[in-house]
Scaffold this motif. Structure first.
Motif, PDB file in Angstrom:
ATOM      1  N   ARG A 105       8.928 -10.506  -8.672  1.00 51.21           N
ATOM      2  CA  ARG A 105       8.344  -9.181  -8.420  1.00 51.21           C
ATOM      3  C   ARG A 105       6.989  -9.078  -9.105  1.00 51.21           C
ATOM      4  NH1 ARG A 105      12.531  -5.767  -6.762  1.00 51.21           N
ATOM      5  NH2 ARG A 105      14.583  -6.716  -7.014  1.00 51.21           N
ATOM      6  N   THR A 106       6.197  -8.118  -8.674  1.00 46.28           N
ATOM      7  CA  THR A 106       4.976  -7.820  -9.404  1.00 46.28           C
ATOM      8  C   THR A 106       5.369  -6.964 -10.611  1.00 46.28           C
ATOM      9  OG1 THR A 106       4.539  -5.908  -7.976  1.00 46.28           O
ATOM     10  CG2 THR A 106       3.498  -8.000  -7.374  1.00 46.28           C
ATOM     11  N   ASP A 107       4.606  -7.037 -11.686  1.00 45.80           N
ATOM     12  CA  ASP A 107       4.952  -6.317 -12.907  1.00 45.80           C
ATOM     13  C   ASP A 107       4.917  -4.799 -12.743  1.00 45.80           C
ATOM     14  OD1 ASP A 107       5.482  -8.584 -14.436  1.00 45.80           O
ATOM     15  OD2 ASP A 107       3.387  -8.785 -15.052  1.00 45.80           O
ATOM     16  N   SER A 108       4.148  -4.327 -11.792  1.00 47.86           N
ATOM     17  CA  SER A 108       4.068  -2.894 -11.507  1.00 47.86           C
ATOM     18  C   SER A 108       3.918  -2.740  -9.996  1.00 47.86           C
ATOM     19  CB  SER A 108       2.890  -2.265 -12.255  1.00 47.86           C
ATOM     20  OG  SER A 108       1.678  -2.881 -11.869  1.00 47.86           O
ATOM     21  N   PRO A 109       4.084  -1.530  -9.468  1.00 51.54           N
ATOM     22  CA  PRO A 109       3.909  -1.359  -8.019  1.00 51.54           C
ATOM     23  C   PRO A 109       2.545  -1.894  -7.566  1.00 51.54           C
ATOM     24  CG  PRO A 109       4.865   0.610  -8.956  1.00 51.54           C
ATOM     25  CD  PRO A 109       4.482  -0.275 -10.121  1.00 51.54           C
ATOM     26  N   ILE A 110       2.538  -2.567  -6.439  1.00 51.96           N
ATOM     27  CA  ILE A 110       1.277  -3.119  -5.936  1.00 51.96           C
ATOM     28  C   ILE A 110       0.377  -1.999  -5.398  1.00 51.96           C
ATOM     29  CG2 ILE A 110       2.115  -3.741  -3.629  1.00 51.96           C
ATOM     30  CD1 ILE A 110       0.454  -6.467  -4.236  1.00 51.96           C
ATOM     31  N   LEU A 111       0.977  -0.878  -5.038  1.00 51.95           N
ATOM     32  CA  LEU A 111       0.237   0.347  -4.713  1.00 51.95           C
ATOM     33  C   LEU A 111       0.944   1.478  -5.455  1.00 51.95           C
ATOM     34  CD1 LEU A 111      -2.154   1.476  -3.090  1.00 51.95           C
ATOM     35  CD2 LEU A 111      -0.559   1.940  -1.232  1.00 51.95           C
ATOM     36  N   PRO A 112       0.439   1.838  -6.641  1.00 52.60           N
ATOM     37  CA  PRO A 112       1.115   2.828  -7.472  1.00 52.60           C
ATOM     38  C   PRO A 112       0.926   4.263  -6.966  1.00 52.60           C
ATOM     39  CG  PRO A 112      -0.831   1.991  -8.590  1.00 52.60           C
ATOM     40  CD  PRO A 112      -0.702   1.233  -7.291  1.00 52.60           C
ATOM     41  N   GLN A 113       1.716   5.169  -7.522  1.00 50.70           N
ATOM     42  CA  GLN A 113       1.709   6.570  -7.104  1.00 50.70           C
ATOM     43  C   GLN A 113       0.325   7.207  -7.156  1.00 50.70           C
ATOM     44  OE1 GLN A 113       4.607   8.288  -9.772  1.00 50.70           O
ATOM     45  NE2 GLN A 113       6.226   8.099  -8.238  1.00 50.70           N
ATOM     46  N   GLU A 114      -0.432   6.913  -8.191  1.00 51.29           N
ATOM     47  CA  GLU A 114      -1.713   7.609  -8.370  1.00 51.29           C
ATOM     48  C   GLU A 114      -2.752   7.289  -7.296  1.00 51.29           C
ATOM     49  OE1 GLU A 114      -1.210   4.262 -11.339  1.00 51.29           O
ATOM     50  OE2 GLU A 114      -0.086   6.063 -10.899  1.00 51.29           O
ATOM     51  N   VAL A 115      -2.576   6.209  -6.540  1.00 47.84           N
ATOM     52  CA  VAL A 115      -3.527   5.876  -5.473  1.00 47.84           C
ATOM     53  C   VAL A 115      -2.855   5.751  -4.106  1.00 47.84           C
ATOM     54  CG1 VAL A 115      -5.216   4.769  -6.993  1.00 47.84           C
ATOM     55  CG2 VAL A 115      -3.373   3.406  -6.005  1.00 47.84           C
ATOM     56  N   PHE A 116      -1.567   6.056  -4.043  1.00 48.09           N
ATOM     57  CA  PHE A 116      -0.814   5.926  -2.794  1.00 48.09           C
ATOM     58  C   PHE A 116      -1.305   6.922  -1.749  1.00 48.09           C
ATOM     59  CE2 PHE A 116       2.581   6.933   0.147  1.00 48.09           C
ATOM     60  CZ  PHE A 116       3.066   5.690   0.483  1.00 48.09           C
ATOM     61  N   LYS A 117      -1.405   6.441  -0.524  1.00 47.50           N
ATOM     62  CA  LYS A 117      -1.623   7.327   0.623  1.00 47.50           C
ATOM     63  C   LYS A 117      -1.009   6.667   1.846  1.00 47.50           C
ATOM     64  CE  LYS A 117      -6.274   5.828   1.864  1.00 47.50           C
ATOM     65  NZ  LYS A 117      -7.643   6.250   2.148  1.00 47.50           N
ATOM     66  N   THR A 118      -0.659   7.487   2.807  1.00 47.50           N
ATOM     67  CA  THR A 118      -0.060   6.960   4.024  1.00 47.50           C
ATOM     68  C   THR A 118      -1.111   6.206   4.829  1.00 47.50           C
ATOM     69  OG1 THR A 118      -0.482   9.016   5.201  1.00 47.50           O
ATOM     70  CG2 THR A 118       1.671   8.799   4.108  1.00 47.50           C
ATOM     71  N   GLY A 119      -0.640   5.361   5.735  1.00 51.05           N
ATOM     72  CA  GLY A 119      -1.560   4.614   6.579  1.00 51.05           C
ATOM     73  C   GLY A 119      -1.010   3.242   6.914  1.00 51.05           C
ATOM     74  N   SER A 120      -1.895   2.395   7.409  1.00 52.38           N
ATOM     75  CA  SER A 120      -1.547   1.030   7.789  1.00 52.38           C
ATOM     76  C   SER A 120      -2.034   0.072   6.713  1.00 52.38           C
ATOM     77  CB  SER A 120      -2.195   0.668   9.125  1.00 52.38           C
ATOM     78  OG  SER A 120      -1.673   1.489  10.141  1.00 52.38           O
ATOM     79  N   TYR A 121      -1.187  -0.902   6.406  1.00 54.18           N
ATOM     80  CA  TYR A 121      -1.468  -1.839   5.317  1.00 54.18           C
ATOM     81  C   TYR A 121      -1.070  -3.249   5.720  1.00 54.18           C
ATOM     82  CZ  TYR A 121      -2.107   2.247   2.389  1.00 54.18           C
ATOM     83  OH  TYR A 121      -2.577   3.423   1.858  1.00 54.18           O
TER      84      TYR A 121
END
Length: 118
Positions: free
Chosen positions: A46-62
């Motif tokens: 696993r990655t040590d922390s979310p690869i897209l954390p809450q503080e920068v999360f937004k919906t969309g295509s990834y």
């Protein structure tokens, strides 16, 4: 609660988490890919922390790009060139701004699968 994105990689050929596998995350807008993050898996795959954390999360295509060839070569699981699997891209959408999205990769030298995990 804001959403976030996590991932992990399991080496199904060896029966272990895939430690040391590099992963890049891109945001997709139309035909444009913008790199948001890059990380490497730990001893649990696993990655040590979310690869897209809450503080920068937004919906969309990834798109997550797993650098499987480098990992498979480093673990002695490849012999021929060119590699059958090198970079494994997984393109997906996130539509719920409050959800935890989890996109794992089950990997072997000649195949892979993914799913929306929890």
């Amino acid at each position: 609660m804001a959403g976030y994105l996590t991932t992990h990689v399991l080496d199904t050929a060896r029966g272990y988490p895939a430690e040391g596998l590099r992963i890049a995350l891109f945001e997709i807008t139309g035909e444009t890919r913008r790199k948001l993050a890059e990380s490497e898996t730990n001893s649990d795959g696993r990655t040590d922390s979310p690869i897209l954390p809450q503080e920068v999360f937004k919906t969309g295509s990834y798109e997550l790009v797993f650098f499987a060839g480098d990992y498979l070569s480093a673990t002695g699981q490849t012999a021929e060139e060119p590699l059958f699997l090198d970079q494994v891209p997984i393109r997906f959408g996130m539509s719920d701004a409050d959800a935890h999205y989890h996109v794992p990769l089950l990997l072997s030298p000649y195949g892979y699968s993914t799913y929306r995990g929890s």
